[in-house]
Design a protein around this motif. Structure first.
Motif, PDB file in Angstrom:
ATOM      1  N   GLY A 185       0.831  -1.202   0.000  1.00 52.29           N
ATOM      2  CA  GLY A 185       0.000   0.000   0.000  1.00 52.29           C
ATOM      3  C   GLY A 185       0.858   1.241   0.000  1.00 52.29           C
ATOM      4  O   GLY A 185       2.068   1.182  -0.237  1.00 52.29           O
ATOM      5  N   VAL A 186       0.219   2.339   0.316  1.00 50.18           N
ATOM      6  CA  VAL A 186       0.932   3.611   0.323  1.00 50.18           C
ATOM      7  C   VAL A 186       0.425   4.440   1.495  1.00 50.18           C
ATOM      8  O   VAL A 186      -0.740   4.355   1.868  1.00 50.18           O
ATOM      9  CB  VAL A 186       0.747   4.328  -1.050  1.00 50.18           C
ATOM     10  CG1 VAL A 186      -0.697   4.700  -1.283  1.00 50.18           C
ATOM     11  CG2 VAL A 186       1.653   5.534  -1.165  1.00 50.18           C
ATOM     12  N   LEU A 191      -2.762  12.817   4.288  1.00 51.86           N
ATOM     13  CA  LEU A 191      -4.065  12.283   4.714  1.00 51.86           C
ATOM     14  C   LEU A 191      -3.977  11.603   6.087  1.00 51.86           C
ATOM     15  O   LEU A 191      -4.898  10.950   6.520  1.00 51.86           O
ATOM     16  CB  LEU A 191      -4.572  11.258   3.698  1.00 51.86           C
ATOM     17  CG  LEU A 191      -4.760  11.739   2.263  1.00 51.86           C
ATOM     18  CD1 LEU A 191      -5.188  10.596   1.382  1.00 51.86           C
ATOM     19  CD2 LEU A 191      -5.782  12.867   2.212  1.00 51.86           C
ATOM     20  N   GLY A 192      -2.833  11.712   6.717  1.00 51.79           N
ATOM     21  CA  GLY A 192      -2.663  11.043   8.018  1.00 51.79           C
ATOM     22  C   GLY A 192      -1.777   9.831   7.874  1.00 51.79           C
ATOM     23  O   GLY A 192      -1.242   9.559   6.793  1.00 51.79           O
ATOM     24  N   ASN A 193      -1.629   9.114   8.983  1.00 49.91           N
ATOM     25  CA  ASN A 193      -0.684   8.015   9.002  1.00 49.91           C
ATOM     26  C   ASN A 193      -1.253   6.697   8.500  1.00 49.91           C
ATOM     27  O   ASN A 193      -0.619   5.672   8.608  1.00 49.91           O
ATOM     28  CB  ASN A 193      -0.179   7.815  10.430  1.00 49.91           C
ATOM     29  CG  ASN A 193       1.143   8.526  10.640  1.00 49.91           C
ATOM     30  OD1 ASN A 193       1.742   8.999   9.672  1.00 49.91           O
ATOM     31  ND2 ASN A 193       1.578   8.582  11.866  1.00 49.91           N
ATOM     32  N   GLN A 194      -2.493   6.738   7.980  1.00 49.78           N
ATOM     33  CA  GLN A 194      -3.150   5.499   7.589  1.00 49.78           C
ATOM     34  C   GLN A 194      -2.515   4.891   6.350  1.00 49.78           C
ATOM     35  O   GLN A 194      -2.184   5.591   5.401  1.00 49.78           O
ATOM     36  CB  GLN A 194      -4.632   5.767   7.296  1.00 49.78           C
ATOM     37  CG  GLN A 194      -5.472   5.904   8.547  1.00 49.78           C
ATOM     38  CD  GLN A 194      -5.533   4.615   9.324  1.00 49.78           C
ATOM     39  OE1 GLN A 194      -5.566   3.545   8.739  1.00 49.78           O
ATOM     40  NE2 GLN A 194      -5.526   4.694  10.641  1.00 49.78           N
ATOM     41  N   LEU A 195      -2.376   3.584   6.361  1.00 52.16           N
ATOM     42  CA  LEU A 195      -1.876   2.886   5.190  1.00 52.16           C
ATOM     43  C   LEU A 195      -3.055   2.629   4.260  1.00 52.16           C
ATOM     44  O   LEU A 195      -4.068   2.072   4.667  1.00 52.16           O
ATOM     45  CB  LEU A 195      -1.243   1.559   5.615  1.00 52.16           C
ATOM     46  CG  LEU A 195      -0.734   0.663   4.500  1.00 52.16           C
ATOM     47  CD1 LEU A 195       0.523   1.240   3.873  1.00 52.16           C
ATOM     48  CD2 LEU A 195      -0.431  -0.717   5.034  1.00 52.16           C
ATOM     49  N   ILE A 196      -2.923   3.079   3.004  1.00 55.51           N
ATOM     50  CA  ILE A 196      -3.977   2.806   2.029  1.00 55.51           C
ATOM     51  C   ILE A 196      -3.562   1.526   1.313  1.00 55.51           C
ATOM     52  O   ILE A 196      -2.540   1.478   0.632  1.00 55.51           O
ATOM     53  CB  ILE A 196      -4.109   3.965   1.021  1.00 55.51           C
ATOM     54  CG1 ILE A 196      -4.407   5.264   1.773  1.00 55.51           C
ATOM     55  CG2 ILE A 196      -5.197   3.667   0.003  1.00 55.51           C
ATOM     56  CD1 ILE A 196      -4.085   6.502   0.994  1.00 55.51           C
ATOM     57  N   PHE A 197      -4.336   0.469   1.493  1.00 50.51           N
ATOM     58  CA  PHE A 197      -3.946  -0.809   0.914  1.00 50.51           C
ATOM     59  C   PHE A 197      -4.107  -0.782  -0.592  1.00 50.51           C
ATOM     60  O   PHE A 197      -5.070  -0.203  -1.117  1.00 50.51           O
ATOM     61  CB  PHE A 197      -4.787  -1.943   1.516  1.00 50.51           C
ATOM     62  CG  PHE A 197      -4.353  -2.302   2.904  1.00 50.51           C
ATOM     63  CD1 PHE A 197      -3.250  -3.120   3.086  1.00 50.51           C
ATOM     64  CD2 PHE A 197      -5.026  -1.811   4.000  1.00 50.51           C
ATOM     65  CE1 PHE A 197      -2.829  -3.449   4.349  1.00 50.51           C
ATOM     66  CE2 PHE A 197      -4.607  -2.139   5.272  1.00 50.51           C
ATOM     67  CZ  PHE A 197      -3.506  -2.958   5.452  1.00 50.51           C
ATOM     68  N   ALA A 208       4.636  13.504  -4.340  1.00 51.89           N
ATOM     69  CA  ALA A 208       5.892  13.552  -3.587  1.00 51.89           C
ATOM     70  C   ALA A 208       5.603  13.499  -2.092  1.00 51.89           C
ATOM     71  O   ALA A 208       4.631  14.091  -1.625  1.00 51.89           O
ATOM     72  CB  ALA A 208       6.646  14.817  -3.935  1.00 51.89           C
ATOM     73  N   GLY A 209       6.432  12.773  -1.363  1.00 53.38           N
ATOM     74  CA  GLY A 209       6.252  12.654   0.076  1.00 53.38           C
ATOM     75  C   GLY A 209       5.473  11.421   0.475  1.00 53.38           C
ATOM     76  O   GLY A 209       5.466  11.042   1.650  1.00 53.38           O
ATOM     77  N   ASP A 210       4.792  10.787  -0.477  1.00 55.68           N
ATOM     78  CA  ASP A 210       4.081   9.538  -0.156  1.00 55.68           C
ATOM     79  C   ASP A 210       5.100   8.449   0.141  1.00 55.68           C
ATOM     80  O   ASP A 210       6.221   8.473  -0.361  1.00 55.68           O
ATOM     81  CB  ASP A 210       3.231   9.081  -1.347  1.00 55.68           C
ATOM     82  CG  ASP A 210       1.952   9.884  -1.439  1.00 55.68           C
ATOM     83  OD1 ASP A 210       1.805  10.838  -0.642  1.00 55.68           O
ATOM     84  OD2 ASP A 210       1.120   9.566  -2.301  1.00 55.68           O
ATOM     85  N   ILE A 211       4.673   7.508   0.933  1.00 54.88           N
ATOM     86  CA  ILE A 211       5.584   6.419   1.266  1.00 54.88           C
ATOM     87  C   ILE A 211       4.995   5.110   0.753  1.00 54.88           C
ATOM     88  O   ILE A 211       3.892   4.720   1.145  1.00 54.88           O
ATOM     89  CB  ILE A 211       5.845   6.355   2.784  1.00 54.88           C
ATOM     90  CG1 ILE A 211       6.564   7.633   3.212  1.00 54.88           C
ATOM     91  CG2 ILE A 211       6.671   5.136   3.136  1.00 54.88           C
ATOM     92  CD1 ILE A 211       6.617   7.828   4.686  1.00 54.88           C
TER      93      ILE A 211
ATOM     94  N   PRO B 422       8.876   2.887  10.442  1.00 53.42           N
ATOM     95  CA  PRO B 422       7.902   3.260  11.467  1.00 53.42           C
ATOM     96  C   PRO B 422       6.543   3.689  10.926  1.00 53.42           C
ATOM     97  O   PRO B 422       5.559   3.595  11.629  1.00 53.42           O
ATOM     98  CB  PRO B 422       8.573   4.413  12.199  1.00 53.42           C
ATOM     99  CG  PRO B 422       9.519   4.986  11.209  1.00 53.42           C
ATOM    100  CD  PRO B 422       9.937   3.887  10.307  1.00 53.42           C
ATOM    101  N   VAL B 423       6.479   4.157   9.680  1.00 53.95           N
ATOM    102  CA  VAL B 423       5.256   4.829   9.241  1.00 53.95           C
ATOM    103  C   VAL B 423       4.088   3.855   9.169  1.00 53.95           C
ATOM    104  O   VAL B 423       3.047   4.044   9.775  1.00 53.95           O
ATOM    105  CB  VAL B 423       5.465   5.523   7.880  1.00 53.95           C
ATOM    106  CG1 VAL B 423       4.190   6.228   7.462  1.00 53.95           C
ATOM    107  CG2 VAL B 423       6.616   6.504   7.971  1.00 53.95           C
ATOM    108  N   ALA B 424       4.293   2.766   8.419  1.00 56.26           N
ATOM    109  CA  ALA B 424       3.181   1.845   8.227  1.00 56.26           C
ATOM    110  C   ALA B 424       3.305   0.646   9.150  1.00 56.26           C
ATOM    111  O   ALA B 424       2.717  -0.393   8.910  1.00 56.26           O
ATOM    112  CB  ALA B 424       3.146   1.400   6.780  1.00 56.26           C
TER     113      ALA B 424
END
Lengths: 242, 530
Positions: A185-186, A191-197, A208-211, B422-424
């Motif tokens: 996911g990303v 949008l906060g620390n939530q992982l978008i699956f 930019a800045g997305d993980i 740490p993030v996810a």
């Protein structure tokens, strides 16, 4: 001692274990304790350990808290010590990551209230492990041999500024074909620390800045990291419809 | 000689007869075997029968039951007689006694003498008759015989028959019998006081003109009634001397009563754990519980709660009373005891019924010991053990543990993961350990299913909101450099299978996605509508 941004307080079996695991991942740490014998034992095992009076804020500042230290693990075996240390450190640096160990649900809540970033209950987790071994033996065995056995890694990759990937939908990356990696996911920090699956059906466009969170063999992860930093990764859709 | 040959031939015929052994076994199951499933029904039937006949005995005192009552009584007595004879039959094997003597005689080349052998067989059999419970059985039958009607009061012995059918009464008797010495001491003391007091009162009061004591029996009766603090008051002392005797007797009586009470209480106090444990053993037996948790500390509690929410059955063993109390509060069957106690493990069926053992104590020495013991009694058993120190993982594996879980190692792993990404972290960790709705699940490809022989590229995972993680296939393989294949001890993981990968029957397809997606996928697969 030189500057290291990760510190471990408490040098019992737990501190030792965490230091070893971190060392295997290339993270060097300093261990601190007020117990002379334990520190001696750790030094004998080749770890960097020292004695510090954790009740003295000046001493804490001296070892870099509130300055260059980014992560602190509070691994004392008694809860009051962990609680005291968490409170002291939080007062010195509001942004530092503090990971604590706790022994029960209620003490976990207290540590969170004191300012810990993450509280880990080893007994709870071990219990869940045992249960998983009973409920889903094949999967646990697989994960134990791959992800936890370090053949397969999980990695977080940040999309740099001005990357050509900005604006591409997550599904167009097709990392599973080009890199032998599975995209979990990303995380969009805006949008906060939530992982978008990746399979949630949300068509997320990266910026930019997305993980990116991916799972796969470590050499593939290294390859992807290089491609992202060199900006040589083209979205598939760009290749197929020019 | 020919008679003795006949006897031996008969004995061998019985020994070899499967029907005889089967029949005897069936009767044994019905009457004696506490583990036989039919036994509780038989016990309840007999209890009801006994209670009905006793009720009829009471009713008959003032009313007439008529012919139907007599018929019922006859049937009941008939059942009692059959039961008595069957018990007599299964008590031992007479043919074995005779054959044993015969074979011994053959071995030392002595002529076999048939009469002493038959006599010995009879003597062995008669040992049954003198057993206390057998005597009770007999006394419950005999008074029904008309010429012996005066023995009717012995019909009450039928109530004692209930000992046979109820476990709690027999446990009570067992508890008391373990306090034999104390009870005998008390009885002697009581007899001494009764006799002394009875003699004294007789001496002072029997010759008084308005005396209520007409004989020595009256004084013994008075002494017991007074000593037990019952004090009916039908016989009272009239002289000063008599009253002094009474005062002393009352004080002594208080002592006797409290002594008696304390014996009973302490006997039960000592035995209550054992009695409770026996209850648990039979519950474990009845419910066919196959998972045993040794150690109910924090880890044990978490495991137990999760197993309970999966509706799995298990039994807990812990040496700490506090932990057993917690287990009972949560409604789990729990036994107070140490896992190191082999007898306890055997009572819980470690050698037969238990297929999974969880050693979760905080002491690695204990965990290794339990693992070894269990493996010795049951080589097939699956053991998951907790290792509190890194260096003990190997020892536990060598002792026979199938899996080890090391709390510190797990913590180290998590902490290291956390430091790395740490993030996810929460989401990924939840995904890997099955604690979130989104997770990794395995789907088994059944023979003849839609997916048997299907290419991965032909399945639309995306539309089902699933991501294929890999395929686990039986059989050994070598891990390869590219990281597409991993060996998993007798199984092989194909990570991130390509579109050309073909699924086969018995493969495990590992998917990651929301639990609803996986459930839906399984459902479609089951109905063949993929």
């Amino acid at each position: 001692m030189g500057r290291r941004d990760t510190l471990i307080f408490g040098s019992g079996a737990l501190g030792h274990e965490v230091a070893m695991q971190l060392a295997e991942r290339g993270i060097q740490v300093y261990l601190y304790s007020n117990d002379l014998d334990e520190v001696g034992g750790l030094l004998a095992k080749g770890l960097q350990a020292a004695i510090v009076n954790y009740m003295d804020d000046d001493k804490l500042r001296e070892i870099g808290i509130g300055n260059w230290v980014k992560t602190v693990f509070c691994l004392f075996s008694d809860e009051p010590k962990n609680l005291f240390l968490t409170l002291s450190i939080r007062a010195l640096d509001p942004n530092l990551k503090i990971v604590c160990v706790c022994e029960s649900t209620s003490s976990g809540e207290r540590l969170m209230a004191a300012g810990a970033t993450k509280v880990i209950d080893p007994y709870e987790i071990s219990g869940q492990r045992v249960h998983e071994l009973i409920a889903r033996p094949y999967l646990v065995e697989m994960l134990e041999n791959t992800v936890f056995g370090k053949h397969i890694d999980i990695a977080e990759i940040e999309i740099p500024e001005h990357s050509t990937l900005s604006g591409t939908p997550l599904s167009d990356l097709q990392l599973d074909r080009r890199f032998n990696l599975i995209t979990i996911g990303v995380v969009d920090l805006e949008l906060g620390n939530q992982l978008i699956f990746s399979n949630s059906g949300v068509a997320h466009c990266m910026d930019a800045g997305d993980i990116l969170v991916v799972i796969g063999p470590s050499q593939e992860i290294t390859r992807l990291k290089r491609a992202v930093s060199e900006d040589s990764l083209e979205p598939i859709s760009n290749i197929t419809d020019p | 000689m020919s008679f003795s040959h006949q006897v031996i031939k008969q004995c061998y015929a019985i020994q070899g007869s499967a029907r005889y052994t089967g029949l005897k076994g069936a009767v044994f199951n019905l009457l004696e075997n506490p583990r036989a499933p039919i036994r509780p029904y038989f016990d309840i039937f007999m209890i009801l029968l006994v209670l009905t006949t006793v009720w009829m005995l009471i009713y008959e005192v003032k009313n007439d039951l008529g012919q139907l009552g007599d018929l019922f009584e006859m049937v009941a007595v008939g059942i009692f007689i059959i039961e008595y004879l069957l018990r007599f039959w299964i008590f031992n094997d007479s043919h074995k006694v005779i054959l044993d003597r015969y074979e011994r005689a053959e071995f030392i080349n002595q002529p076999f003498q048939v009469w002493p052998a038959l006599w010995q067989a009879l003597l062995e059999k008669l040992k049954y008759v003198v057993q206390p419970l057998a005597i009770i059985d007999l006394l419950a039958i005999i008074p029904s015989y008309r010429p012996l009607r005066f023995l009717r009061i012995f019909l009450l012995f039928r109530l004692f028959k209930l000992f046979r059918y109820t476990r709690s009464i027999s446990e009570f008797v067992k508890v008391l019998s373990e306090k034999r010495i104390e009870l005998v001491t008390l009885f002697i003391f009581m007899a001494f006081i009764t006799f002394t007091a009875a003699t004294a009162i007789f001496f002072f009061e029997a010759d008084q003109h308005d005396s209520q004591i007409s004989g020595f029996f009256d004084s013994v009766y008075w002494a017991l009634v007074t000593m037990s603090t019952v004090g009916y008051g039908d016989i009272t002392p009239h002289t000063t001397e008599g009253r002094v005797v009474t005062l002393v007797l009352i004080l002594a009586g208080l002592g006797v009563i409290s002594f008696f009470t304390s014996i009973i209480v302490s006997a039960f106090g000592e035995k209550i754990h054992e009695i409770r444990a026996h209850r648990i053993y039979s519950e474990v037996e009845r419910k066919r519980i196959d998972t045993l948790i040794c150690g109910f500390g924090r880890v044990g509690q978490v495991v137990a709660d999760r197993l309970a929410s999966d509706k799995r059955q298990f039994v807990v063993v812990d040496p700490l009373e506090e932990n057993v109390r917690i287990a009972k509060q949560r409604g789990y069957p729990a036994v107070l005891g140490d896992g190191v106690d082999t007898d306890l493990l055997l009572s819980l069926g470690i050698d037969t019924r238990v297929t999974r053992l969880l050693c979760l104590t905080g002491d690695d020495v204990v965990n290794v010991y339990i693992t070894l013991t269990a493996k010795q009694y049951n080589p097939e058993i699956e053991i998951i053990s907790r290792a509190n120190h890194r260096e003990n993982v190997n020892k536990l594996h060598r002792a026979g543990a199938s899996h080890c879980v090391a709390p510190y190692e797990v913590l180290g792993l998590i902490a290291a993961e956390y430091a790395g990404q740490p993030v996810a972290f929460e989401a990924v960790y939840g995904l890997l350990t099955g604690q979130s709705h989104e997770g990794i699940e395995a789907v088994r490809i059944k023979r003849e299913s839609v997916l048997d022989g299907c290419r991965m590229g032909d399945i639309d995972f995306k539309q089902r909101k699933l991501t294929p993680f890999g395929v686990i296939r039986e059989g050994d393989c070598e891990s390869n450099e590219e990281g597409t294949r991993y060996s998993l001890q007798g199984r092989c993981l194909y990570f991130n299978p390509s579109e050309e990968f073909t699924l086969l029957a018995d493969d495990l397809l590992v998917l990651f996605g929301h639990e609803y997606s996986v459930v839906h996928f399984r459902d479609c697969l089951e109905r063949g509508t993929l």
